[in-house]
Design a protein around this motif. Structure first.
Motif, PDB file in Angstrom:
ATOM      1  N   MET A   1       0.844  -1.183   0.000  1.00 37.40           N
ATOM      2  CA  MET A   1       0.000   0.000   0.000  1.00 37.40           C
ATOM      3  C   MET A   1       0.884   1.239   0.000  1.00 37.40           C
ATOM      4  N   ALA A   2       0.517   2.208  -0.793  1.00 32.74           N
ATOM      5  CA  ALA A   2       1.279   3.447  -0.900  1.00 32.74           C
ATOM      6  C   ALA A   2       1.168   4.247   0.394  1.00 32.74           C
ATOM      7  N   ASP A   3       2.101   5.158   0.573  1.00 36.54           N
ATOM      8  CA  ASP A   3       2.048   6.049   1.723  1.00 36.54           C
ATOM      9  C   ASP A   3       0.860   6.989   1.589  1.00 36.54           C
ATOM     10  N   THR A   4       0.423   7.534   2.715  1.00 32.78           N
ATOM     11  CA  THR A   4      -0.696   8.474   2.691  1.00 32.78           C
ATOM     12  C   THR A   4      -0.189   9.883   2.949  1.00 32.78           C
ATOM     13  N   ILE A   5      -0.988  10.839   2.495  1.00 31.82           N
ATOM     14  CA  ILE A   5      -0.727  12.247   2.786  1.00 31.82           C
ATOM     15  C   ILE A   5      -2.020  12.857   3.317  1.00 31.82           C
ATOM     16  N   THR A   6      -1.876  13.907   4.079  1.00 30.81           N
ATOM     17  CA  THR A   6      -3.028  14.584   4.674  1.00 30.81           C
ATOM     18  C   THR A   6      -3.195  15.938   4.003  1.00 30.81           C
ATOM     19  N   LEU A   7      -4.396  16.189   3.517  1.00 32.50           N
ATOM     20  CA  LEU A   7      -4.696  17.435   2.817  1.00 32.50           C
ATOM     21  C   LEU A   7      -5.687  18.271   3.621  1.00 32.50           C
ATOM     22  N   ILE A   8      -5.402  19.565   3.688  1.00 34.38           N
ATOM     23  CA  ILE A   8      -6.320  20.529   4.304  1.00 34.38           C
ATOM     24  C   ILE A   8      -6.608  21.655   3.322  1.00 34.38           C
ATOM     25  N   ASP A   9      -5.642  21.958   2.461  1.00 31.99           N
ATOM     26  CA  ASP A   9      -5.763  23.038   1.488  1.00 31.99           C
ATOM     27  C   ASP A   9      -6.896  22.744   0.502  1.00 31.99           C
ATOM     28  N   HIS A  10      -7.783  23.693   0.344  1.00 34.00           N
ATOM     29  CA  HIS A  10      -8.960  23.501  -0.514  1.00 34.00           C
ATOM     30  C   HIS A  10      -8.585  23.207  -1.956  1.00 34.00           C
ATOM     31  N   ASP A  11      -7.608  23.925  -2.496  1.00 35.63           N
ATOM     32  CA  ASP A  11      -7.212  23.697  -3.893  1.00 35.63           C
ATOM     33  C   ASP A  11      -6.625  22.307  -4.088  1.00 35.63           C
ATOM     34  N   GLU A  12      -5.824  21.837  -3.134  1.00 36.08           N
ATOM     35  CA  GLU A  12      -5.248  20.492  -3.235  1.00 36.08           C
ATOM     36  C   GLU A  12      -6.338  19.427  -3.184  1.00 36.08           C
ATOM     37  N   ILE A  13      -7.324  19.623  -2.326  1.00 36.54           N
ATOM     38  CA  ILE A  13      -8.430  18.669  -2.217  1.00 36.54           C
ATOM     39  C   ILE A  13      -9.253  18.663  -3.503  1.00 36.54           C
ATOM     40  N   ARG A  14      -9.553  19.834  -4.015  1.00 41.37           N
ATOM     41  CA  ARG A  14     -10.324  19.943  -5.250  1.00 41.37           C
ATOM     42  C   ARG A  14      -9.568  19.293  -6.414  1.00 41.37           C
ATOM     43  N   ASP A  15      -8.249  19.510  -6.491  1.00 36.99           N
ATOM     44  CA  ASP A  15      -7.427  18.901  -7.544  1.00 36.99           C
ATOM     45  C   ASP A  15      -7.398  17.383  -7.412  1.00 36.99           C
ATOM     46  N   TRP A  16      -7.284  16.887  -6.172  1.00 39.78           N
ATOM     47  CA  TRP A  16      -7.265  15.439  -5.941  1.00 39.78           C
ATOM     48  C   TRP A  16      -8.578  14.819  -6.433  1.00 39.78           C
ATOM     49  N   ALA A  17      -9.703  15.435  -6.072  1.00 43.88           N
ATOM     50  CA  ALA A  17     -11.006  14.907  -6.482  1.00 43.88           C
ATOM     51  C   ALA A  17     -11.178  15.001  -7.998  1.00 43.88           C
ATOM     52  N   ALA A  18     -10.789  16.122  -8.596  1.00 43.90           N
ATOM     53  CA  ALA A  18     -10.950  16.305 -10.038  1.00 43.90           C
ATOM     54  C   ALA A  18     -10.152  15.267 -10.825  1.00 43.90           C
ATOM     55  N   ALA A  19      -8.989  14.886 -10.340  1.00 42.86           N
ATOM     56  CA  ALA A  19      -8.161  13.890 -11.019  1.00 42.86           C
ATOM     57  C   ALA A  19      -8.829  12.519 -11.033  1.00 42.86           C
ATOM     58  N   ARG A  20      -9.845  12.348 -10.190  1.00 40.39           N
ATOM     59  CA  ARG A  20     -10.553  11.066 -10.084  1.00 40.39           C
ATOM     60  C   ARG A  20     -12.021  11.195 -10.493  1.00 40.39           C
ATOM     61  N   ALA A  21     -12.356  12.277 -11.179  1.00 39.31           N
ATOM     62  CA  ALA A  21     -13.735  12.558 -11.581  1.00 39.31           C
ATOM     63  C   ALA A  21     -14.655  12.557 -10.367  1.00 39.31           C
ATOM     64  N   GLY A  22     -14.189  13.163  -9.284  1.00 41.29           N
ATOM     65  CA  GLY A  22     -14.954  13.205  -8.045  1.00 41.29           C
ATOM     66  C   GLY A  22     -15.651  14.533  -7.839  1.00 41.29           C
ATOM     67  N   GLN A  23     -16.799  14.465  -7.201  1.00 41.51           N
ATOM     68  CA  GLN A  23     -17.584  15.650  -6.867  1.00 41.51           C
ATOM     69  C   GLN A  23     -17.878  15.632  -5.373  1.00 41.51           C
ATOM     70  N   PRO A  24     -17.977  16.817  -4.753  1.00 43.30           N
ATOM     71  CA  PRO A  24     -18.312  16.874  -3.328  1.00 43.30           C
ATOM     72  C   PRO A  24     -19.764  16.470  -3.110  1.00 43.30           C
ATOM     73  N   ALA A  25     -20.009  15.775  -2.016  1.00 46.94           N
ATOM     74  CA  ALA A  25     -21.362  15.291  -1.734  1.00 46.94           C
ATOM     75  C   ALA A  25     -21.559  15.148  -0.230  1.00 46.94           C
ATOM     76  N   ILE A  26     -22.808  14.982   0.146  1.00 41.20           N
ATOM     77  CA  ILE A  26     -23.168  14.677   1.526  1.00 41.20           C
ATOM     78  C   ILE A  26     -24.158  13.521   1.511  1.00 41.20           C
ATOM     79  N   SER A  27     -24.233  12.839   2.638  1.00 43.90           N
ATOM     80  CA  SER A  27     -25.259  11.814   2.813  1.00 43.90           C
ATOM     81  C   SER A  27     -25.816  11.940   4.214  1.00 43.90           C
ATOM     82  N   ASP A  28     -26.995  11.396   4.405  1.00 40.49           N
ATOM     83  CA  ASP A  28     -27.601  11.398   5.727  1.00 40.49           C
ATOM     84  C   ASP A  28     -26.818  10.456   6.621  1.00 40.49           C
ATOM     85  N   PRO A  29     -26.748  10.762   7.923  1.00 41.40           N
ATOM     86  CA  PRO A  29     -26.073   9.837   8.840  1.00 41.40           C
ATOM     87  C   PRO A  29     -26.799   8.503   8.871  1.00 41.40           C
ATOM     88  N   ALA A  30     -26.056   7.439   9.123  1.00 40.49           N
ATOM     89  CA  ALA A  30     -26.651   6.105   9.208  1.00 40.49           C
ATOM     90  C   ALA A  30     -27.630   6.051  10.379  1.00 40.49           C
TER      91      ALA A  30
END
Length: 104
Positions: A1-30
């Motif tokens: 398993m690859a090493d992990t990194i921790t992201l807090i910066d909004h642009d880095e998070i948005r870039d990470w999601a965009a590279a994976r065709a990801g969109q921000p979402a919410i769901s109801d709690p279980a």
């Protein structure tokens, strides 16, 4: 398993999601969870391109939201995003939201 990194910066998070065709979402709690707030998530792949004019925007029980709304909740809850470091030729979608205080 690859090493992990921790992201807090909004642009880095948005870039990470965009590279994976990801969109921000919410769901109801279980059901039965103490948490009453929506759960922050990402929607990847085909579901992230759902045409909300044609029907509900709750693929798999999640609601796709705007980045500003997602980041507001992310910052209010003092969260950080843990992801795997990129490996050439792979786009892993592994991610975990943790409290910033728990980030090392």
């Amino acid at each position: 398993m690859a090493d992990t990194i921790t992201l807090i910066d909004h642009d880095e998070i948005r870039d990470w999601a965009a590279a994976r065709a990801g969109q921000p979402a919410i769901s109801d709690p279980a059901p039965g969870m103490e948490q009453s707030q929506p759960v922050l998530r990402f929607v990847f792949g085909q579901h992230s391109y759902q045409d909300t004019d044609e029907g509900p925007d709750r693929p798999g029980g999640v609601t796709i939201i705007e980045w500003d709304e997602w980041f507001q909740m992310f910052d209010e809850r003092e969260l950080a995003l843990v992801v795997q470091e990129d490996v050439p030729g792979q786009r892993d979608e592994f991610h975990e939201l943790i409290r910033r205080a728990d980030a090392s």
